[in-house]
Each structure stands twice: as structure tokens, then as C-alpha cells.
Design a protein around this motif. Sequence first.
Motif, short mmCIF file in Angstrom:
data_model
loop_
_atom_site.label_atom_id
_atom_site.label_comp_id
_atom_site.label_asym_id
_atom_site.label_seq_id
_atom_site.Cartn_x
_atom_site.Cartn_y
_atom_site.Cartn_z
N ARG A 213 -32.07 56.35 -4.68
CA ARG A 213 -30.84 56.35 -5.48
C ARG A 213 -30.64 57.64 -6.28
NH1 ARG A 213 -31.77 52.31 -10.65
NH2 ARG A 213 -33.40 53.54 -11.64
N ASN A 214 -31.74 58.39 -6.49
CA ASN A 214 -31.62 59.65 -7.22
C ASN A 214 -30.81 60.69 -6.46
OD1 ASN A 214 -33.33 59.27 -9.65
ND2 ASN A 214 -34.86 58.80 -8.06
N ARG B 246 -19.74 66.90 -14.49
CA ARG B 246 -20.28 67.38 -15.77
C ARG B 246 -20.70 68.85 -15.68
NH1 ARG B 246 -24.96 64.51 -17.73
NH2 ARG B 246 -25.42 63.88 -15.61
N GLY C 205 -33.36 66.32 -10.24
CA GLY C 205 -31.96 66.41 -10.67
C GLY C 205 -31.73 67.09 -12.00
N LYS C 206 -32.53 66.73 -13.00
CA LYS C 206 -32.31 67.27 -14.35
C LYS C 206 -32.50 68.78 -14.39
CE LYS C 206 -33.20 63.93 -18.01
NZ LYS C 206 -31.81 63.57 -18.12
N ASN D 284 -21.07 68.04 -9.36
CA ASN D 284 -21.07 67.08 -10.46
C ASN D 284 -19.98 67.49 -11.44
OD1 ASN D 284 -21.71 65.80 -12.98
ND2 ASN D 284 -23.79 65.46 -12.22
N CYS E 247 -25.60 75.18 -0.83
CA CYS E 247 -24.23 74.96 -1.34
C CYS E 247 -23.51 76.27 -1.68
CB CYS E 247 -24.26 74.04 -2.54
SG CYS E 247 -25.11 72.50 -2.20
N ARG F 95 -22.24 59.65 -14.50
CA ARG F 95 -23.22 60.75 -14.41
C ARG F 95 -22.76 61.89 -13.52
NH1 ARG F 95 -28.21 59.22 -16.98
NH2 ARG F 95 -27.63 57.24 -17.92
N THR G 79 -27.85 50.51 -7.95
CA THR G 79 -27.01 51.47 -8.66
C THR G 79 -25.70 50.76 -8.99
OG1 THR G 79 -26.13 53.72 -8.61
CG2 THR G 79 -25.93 52.47 -6.56
C1 LIG Z 1 -28.85 63.64 -10.65
C2 LIG Z 1 -28.04 63.53 -11.92
C3 LIG Z 1 -26.65 62.97 -11.61
C4 LIG Z 1 -28.74 62.56 -12.86
O1 LIG Z 1 -28.06 62.48 -14.08
P1 LIG Z 1 -28.90 62.46 -15.43
O2 LIG Z 1 -27.94 62.22 -16.53
O3 LIG Z 1 -29.69 63.73 -15.47
O4 LIG Z 1 -29.78 61.19 -15.24
P2 LIG Z 1 -31.35 61.07 -15.45
O5 LIG Z 1 -32.08 61.96 -14.51
O6 LIG Z 1 -31.60 61.21 -16.91
O7 LIG Z 1 -31.62 59.59 -15.01
C5 LIG Z 1 -31.36 58.55 -15.90
C6 LIG Z 1 -31.86 57.25 -15.34
O8 LIG Z 1 -31.00 56.80 -14.30
C7 LIG Z 1 -31.77 56.37 -13.19
N1 LIG Z 1 -31.03 56.63 -11.98
C8 LIG Z 1 -31.12 57.66 -11.12
N2 LIG Z 1 -30.24 57.51 -10.11
C9 LIG Z 1 -29.59 56.36 -10.35
C10 LIG Z 1 -28.56 55.69 -9.67
N3 LIG Z 1 -28.01 56.18 -8.54
N4 LIG Z 1 -28.10 54.55 -10.21
C11 LIG Z 1 -28.60 54.03 -11.32
N5 LIG Z 1 -29.60 54.63 -12.01
C12 LIG Z 1 -30.07 55.78 -11.53
C13 LIG Z 1 -33.04 57.20 -13.25
O9 LIG Z 1 -34.08 56.52 -12.60
C14 LIG Z 1 -33.27 57.29 -14.75
O10 LIG Z 1 -33.89 56.10 -15.18
P3 LIG Z 1 -35.11 56.16 -16.25
O11 LIG Z 1 -34.50 56.78 -17.48
O12 LIG Z 1 -35.43 54.72 -16.42
O13 LIG Z 1 -36.14 56.99 -15.60
C15 LIG Z 1 -27.89 64.90 -12.61
O14 LIG Z 1 -29.16 65.30 -13.13
C16 LIG Z 1 -27.40 65.97 -11.66
O15 LIG Z 1 -26.28 65.94 -11.22
N6 LIG Z 1 -28.22 66.99 -11.36
C17 LIG Z 1 -27.83 68.07 -10.48
C18 LIG Z 1 -27.93 67.61 -9.08
C19 LIG Z 1 -27.20 68.52 -8.14
O16 LIG Z 1 -26.15 69.01 -8.42
N7 LIG Z 1 -27.76 68.71 -6.95
C20 LIG Z 1 -27.18 69.46 -5.92
C21 LIG Z 1 -27.37 70.91 -6.11
S1 LIG Z 1 -26.36 71.81 -5.01
#
Ligand SMILES: CC(C)(COP(=O)(O)OP(=O)(O)OC[C@H]1O[C@@H](n2cnc3c(N)ncnc32)[C@H](O)[C@@H]1OP(=O)(O)O)[C@@H](O)C(=O)NCCC(=O)NCCS
Length: 330
Positions: A155-156, A262, A222-223, A260, A116, A39, A31
Motif C-alpha cells: 500500500r506504500n 502536496r 516515501g518520506k 503528489n 520521472c 496524502r 487503504t
Molecule cells: C508516500 C507518501 C504519499 C506518504 O505520505 P506521508 O504523509 O509521508 O505518510 P507516512 O509515510 O508518514 O505514512 C503514514 C502512515 O500511513 C500508512 N500508509 C502508507 N500507505 C498507506 C495507504 N495507502 N493507505 C493507508 N495508510 C497508508 C503508513 O504505514 C504509515 O503508518 P504508520 O504511521 O503507522 O507507520 C509521501 O511520502 C510521498 O508522496 N512521497 C513521495 C513519493 C513519490 O513521489 N514517489 C515518486 C517519485 S517520482
Amino acid sequence: MAIRSSIILGTGSYAPERILTNEELSQKIETSDEWIRSRSGIRERHIAAPGEATSDMAVQAGRRALADAGLTPEDIDLLVVATVTPDMTLPACACIIQHKLGVPTHAACFDLNAACSGFIYGLDTASAMIQSGRYKKALVIGVDKLSAIVDWNDRNTCVLFGDGAGAVVLGGSDQPDTGVLGAKLGAYGDSVNLLCVPAGGSSNPATAEAIAAGDLFMKMKGKEVFKLAVRAMDEAARDILEQHGFHSDQIALVIPHQANLRIIDAVASYLKLPMDRFVVNVDRYGNTSAASVPLALDEARKAGRIKPGDITLLVAFGAGLTYGSALIRW
Ligand SMILES: CC(C)(COP(=O)(O)OP(=O)(O)OC[C@H]1O[C@@H](n2cnc3c(N)ncnc32)[C@H](O)[C@@H]1OP(=O)(O)O)[C@@H](O)C(=O)NCCC(=O)NCCS
């Protein structure tokens, strides 16, 4: 005899000393600081020390809230603890906290799991109990040690979460239309699989196979969570404003769940409110689950961002998926 209002007498918070930066994380997993910041808005998070349990963080926040209120643990007759990371599955973390803090044995002590949104659920529950007149002083703690349930190789998820605690002390007041004015709570139980720890409960006990499969760690889509979170926060905020006949303009400060940047940005634009009306500390703590809202509330109060007469809106979403909002007049 029913008391008219439940008011906040004090607030407190605690975050462990150890800070884990994006830079440090990027040396352990694939990452980067740039990815995490762009993000999520997160720069760093606090991580509990070895041996530091959820109850230890809760005790620190609880003590600070009591000191702020000018009260002692003996004054408390209701202890509500919102957490998804109790010290043990059994008994309630509230009982462990009660003992460590010195809350009397005649106090009602229980845990509540709304992830949360847990603090807002706890605030509403304790407020109703205070308003009933049957409880005099409540300590509501939102606390989580997510570092104990995240997969540090995933990392997700692991980059998004941190540890911490926040607390408020509630008391009754005969002055009408003040304190916790009301709350709107709800849940989308059809979305359980978007954010869960699949094993370790009664449906899938903690067997060697479950542990080996990593099913005792948090799993997240996540999405999908992101989309539902924005919708739920917006609806929860609008509903509570409508219920109480307020326009968003009348809200001096919004204290949103810090998951987040965003998501907070999106909620601000839906509510047509400038970002300077929102408390944001996700950059320094990440997502601390049930601790997120009370920690931000305490920081905002201590920074002088809340004045007498102000109306504050709390709004959150979490695993479940749960959501909640509350209005407070100070
Ligand atoms: C998780 C989150 C930050 C991801 O952001 P996103 O813009 O949706 O990113 P994506 O899911 O499109 O992932 C994009 C890429 O980054 C990669 N990626 C994921 N985590 C990564 C990390 N830590 N570092 C680098 N790359 C990462 C993914 O594998 C994906 O790669 P791919 O396109 O080759 O598959 C966002 O979806 C989020 O905040 N969701 C809500 C989560 C939340 O609030 N949870 C708690 C609820 S209380």
C-alpha cells in the motif's frame, strides 16, 4: 549547419481506458480514498489492459503528436523514448515503437532512463540534436507502464502510480529565442536506494529467490523521496530561471511532474506562484513517471492554457534521484 531553435510542432498523449479508483483499491488492500486523497491528491489512475505493452501506449501518443504536427511517421529521423518500463530489457523499446509506428529505418532510435525526469532529459537531448542541424524532425515520447512493476500488495507504493504516455514532435527553426530555450538536468546518485527495483538487473539477476522476495517490484522510501523531491524541483526551477534571466512572475504556466499534489503545492509556495499557474492532473492519473510531464503538457495545450509567446516551465524529479527543468517559449 547549426539551426538556431528547436520548436514544438505537435503534442499528443494517451491513457489506457481502464480506470482504477481509490474506492476499488480500498476493497483490495488496507487503504482508503480519504488517506490516498489527503496524502497525495490522487483520486484514480489508468491501468493498461492485459497485453497492452508500453510500446502500444507510446504508439498511440506518438500518432496523436504527429497528427497534431501535420506530419507522418516517415518524416521522423530521431525517436527518443524515455521509459523505465520498456517492453523488454533488450532491445530498446524505441526500436519496437519505431516498427509499430512506421518510423523509417534511417531514423536514430534509442531509450533513455531518467525515470520521472525522463521526458525532460529526452526533450533536452533531442533539442540539442535538432539544433545541431543533423536531425530534422524528432519524436520524443515519455511512457511508462508502472502497473507492471508495482507490488499490488504494498500500500506504500501501489496507490500512487498509473500508466500512460505523452509525446512531442520537435523541428528546427531559424527564428532565434523560441521553442526549447534550455534545460537544467542533474541527479543525486547517492540516493539510488530511495526508489528502485532491486533485482532483475546485472547486480541481482531475476532468480527464483529474487522473485519470491518481491525484489522485482518497485521499493520506495516515501518520506525521504518527498523531501528530496521538493528540494530538487525548487532548485531545478530556480536554476533554469536564473540561467535565462527570468523571474518566476514571467512564467505563464508551470508543468510539474505529477507525483503528489502536496509536492506541487510546496514548489508553488517556494516559487511564490499561485496554484492556478500550475497544471495539475495527478488526481486523474496518479504518477505516470516519464509520461507525467508530456501528458500534462498535451492536456494544457488542448485546453487552450498555452498561448503564442507564453513561457512554460517544465520541472520534474524521479528515481535516481534525477531532476530536470526546461523553459519553452511558444
Ligand atoms: C508516500 C507518501 C504519499 C506518504 O505520505 P506521508 O504523509 O509521508 O505518510 P507516512 O509515510 O508518514 O505514512 C503514514 C502512515 O500511513 C500508512 N500508509 C502508507 N500507505 C498507506 C495507504 N495507502 N493507505 C493507508 N495508510 C497508508 C503508513 O504505514 C504509515 O503508518 P504508520 O504511521 O503507522 O507507520 C509521501 O511520502 C510521498 O508522496 N512521497 C513521495 C513519493 C513519490 O513521489 N514517489 C515518486 C517519485 S517520482
